[in-house]
Design an enzyme around this catalytic site. Structure first.
Site, PDB file in Angstrom:
ATOM      1  N   HIS A  11       0.845  -1.209   0.000  1.00 29.15           N
ATOM      2  CA  HIS A  11       0.000   0.000   0.000  1.00 29.15           C
ATOM      3  C   HIS A  11       0.880   1.259   0.000  1.00 29.15           C
ATOM      4  O   HIS A  11       2.067   1.221   0.381  1.00 29.15           O
ATOM      5  CB  HIS A  11      -0.912   0.013   1.234  1.00 29.15           C
ATOM      6  CG  HIS A  11      -0.167   0.004   2.539  1.00 29.15           C
ATOM      7  ND1 HIS A  11       0.415   1.129   3.089  1.00 29.15           N
ATOM      8  CD2 HIS A  11       0.141  -1.015   3.375  1.00 29.15           C
ATOM      9  CE1 HIS A  11       1.018   0.801   4.205  1.00 29.15           C
ATOM     10  NE2 HIS A  11       0.889  -0.475   4.413  1.00 29.15           N
ATOM     11  N   ARG A  62      -6.064   0.782   4.050  1.00 27.44           N
ATOM     12  CA  ARG A  62      -4.943   1.353   3.305  1.00 27.44           C
ATOM     13  C   ARG A  62      -4.588   0.504   2.076  1.00 27.44           C
ATOM     14  O   ARG A  62      -4.202   1.028   1.033  1.00 27.44           O
ATOM     15  CB  ARG A  62      -3.735   1.553   4.210  1.00 27.44           C
ATOM     16  CG  ARG A  62      -3.221   0.315   4.923  1.00 27.44           C
ATOM     17  CD  ARG A  62      -2.227   0.706   5.998  1.00 27.44           C
ATOM     18  NE  ARG A  62      -1.548  -0.395   6.673  1.00 27.44           N
ATOM     19  CZ  ARG A  62      -2.035  -1.047   7.736  1.00 27.44           C
ATOM     20  NH1 ARG A  62      -3.237  -0.727   8.220  1.00 27.44           N
ATOM     21  NH2 ARG A  62      -1.354  -2.013   8.321  1.00 27.44           N
ATOM     22  N   GLU A  89      -1.631  -7.098   7.104  1.00 35.13           N
ATOM     23  CA  GLU A  89      -0.273  -6.888   7.617  1.00 35.13           C
ATOM     24  C   GLU A  89      -0.034  -7.841   8.796  1.00 35.13           C
ATOM     25  O   GLU A  89      -0.994  -8.317   9.419  1.00 35.13           O
ATOM     26  CB  GLU A  89      -0.135  -5.435   8.067  1.00 35.13           C
ATOM     27  CG  GLU A  89       1.203  -5.067   8.686  1.00 35.13           C
ATOM     28  CD  GLU A  89       2.370  -5.352   7.766  1.00 35.13           C
ATOM     29  OE1 GLU A  89       2.869  -4.413   7.143  1.00 35.13           O
ATOM     30  OE2 GLU A  89       2.773  -6.526   7.680  1.00 35.13           O
ATOM     31  N   HIS A 159       0.499  -5.579   2.169  1.00 34.75           N
ATOM     32  CA  HIS A 159       1.267  -4.874   3.203  1.00 34.75           C
ATOM     33  C   HIS A 159       2.734  -5.295   3.191  1.00 34.75           C
ATOM     34  O   HIS A 159       3.105  -6.320   2.613  1.00 34.75           O
ATOM     35  CB  HIS A 159       0.655  -5.184   4.571  1.00 34.75           C
ATOM     36  CG  HIS A 159      -0.792  -4.796   4.655  1.00 34.75           C
ATOM     37  ND1 HIS A 159      -1.230  -3.592   5.144  1.00 34.75           N
ATOM     38  CD2 HIS A 159      -1.901  -5.463   4.250  1.00 34.75           C
ATOM     39  CE1 HIS A 159      -2.546  -3.534   5.071  1.00 34.75           C
ATOM     40  NE2 HIS A 159      -2.984  -4.648   4.518  1.00 34.75           N
TER      41      HIS A 159
HETATM   42  O1  LIG Z   1       2.614  -2.355  10.265  1.00 31.28           O
HETATM   43  C1  LIG Z   1       3.468  -1.473  10.213  1.00 31.28           C
HETATM   44  O2  LIG Z   1       3.960  -0.824  11.154  1.00 31.28           O
HETATM   45  C2  LIG Z   1       4.061  -1.162   8.845  1.00 31.28           C
HETATM   46  O3  LIG Z   1       3.099  -1.254   7.905  1.00 31.28           O
HETATM   47  C3  LIG Z   1       5.162  -2.128   8.565  1.00 31.28           C
HETATM   48  O4  LIG Z   1       5.930  -2.035   9.631  1.00 31.28           O
HETATM   49  P1  LIG Z   1       7.446  -2.526   9.574  1.00 31.28           P
HETATM   50  O5  LIG Z   1       8.054  -1.955   8.306  1.00 31.28           O
HETATM   51  O6  LIG Z   1       7.996  -1.946  10.827  1.00 31.28           O
HETATM   52  O7  LIG Z   1       7.373  -4.016   9.557  1.00 31.28           O
END
Ligand SMILES: O=C(O)[C@H](O)COP(=O)(O)O
Length: 207
Positions: A11, A62, A89, A159
């Site tokens: 996203h 998102r 995610e 994600h």
């Molecule tokens: O979920 C989150 O915080 C981000 O979308 C991805 O987080 P990260 O890059 O810290 O894994």
């Protein structure tokens, strides 16, 4: 010859990405920059003559909004889109909503890197990447891959970590190499697959 096209896109920038907050299953929207990133991704694919027969996205706004904006730019605003939580995610558990920099100050940069990028160490009350693979991979094999194999052009808008789970398998990465792999927001990964489901070509459409 059957084209087996699979495009994966993280996203666009979200409001919590901008604030540097762990997001996981929380549901902030896209920032204006994230909207622009999603539209640019759609324009890049259109410029390559790429269109889709089906789209998949997660249960989070998102990713869904990114999918809609990409399809709008491609000229397929009404394409059938399947929304499923298994593409969500990774769940960041107790870290969700916390600032990443402040969390690193509290627990140490190394510990936060391990929570964010290791394969099998989960954040407190959250999912490890291994846990994420355990839900994303069966969904990919059962629902997404069969369509690509029969020649449907497939878009997946999801994600950073649910797609890292998929890329790990597609690119043949392992627990030692996956920690260094990151996906940028709104950058399409264009895969073409072989008849045996392995990767024939991969293009990263950097902005
Ligand atoms: O979920 C989150 O915080 C981000 O979308 C991805 O987080 P990260 O890059 O810290 O894994």
């Amino acid at each position: 010859m059957t084209e087996r096209l699979l495009v994966l896109t993280r996203h666009g920038e979200s409001e919590w990405n901008l604030k540097n907050l762990f997001t996981g299953w929380k549901d902030p929207g896209l920032t204006p920059k994230g909207v622009d990133e999603a539209r640019r991704a759609g324009r890049q694919l259109k410029a390559l003559g790429i269109g889709f027969d089906i789209a998949f996205t997660s249960a989070l706004g998102r990713a869904q909004h990114t999918c809609e904006l990409m399809l709008e730019e491609i000229g397929q605003p009404n394409l059938a889109t399947i929304k499923d939580w298994r593409l969500n995610e990774r769940d960041y558990g107790d870290l969700s909503g916390l600032n990443k920099a402040e969390t690193a100050e509290k627990y140490g940069a190394e510990q936060v890197h391990i929570w964010r990028r290791s394969y099998d160490v989960p954040p407190p009350a959250g999912e490890s990447l291994k846990d994420t693979v355990a839900r994303v991979l069966p969904y990919y094999v059962g629902e997404i891959l069969p369509r690509a194999m029969r020649g449907e052009r497939v878009l997946v808008a999801a994600h950073g970590n649910s797609l890292r789970a998929l890329v790990m398998v597609l690119d043949g990465l392992d627990a030692e190499t996956i920690p260094s792999m990151e996906l940028k927001t709104g950058v399409p990964l264009v895969y073409r697959l072989n008849a045996d489901t392995t990767v024939a070509t991969k293009q990263i459409l950097e902005g």
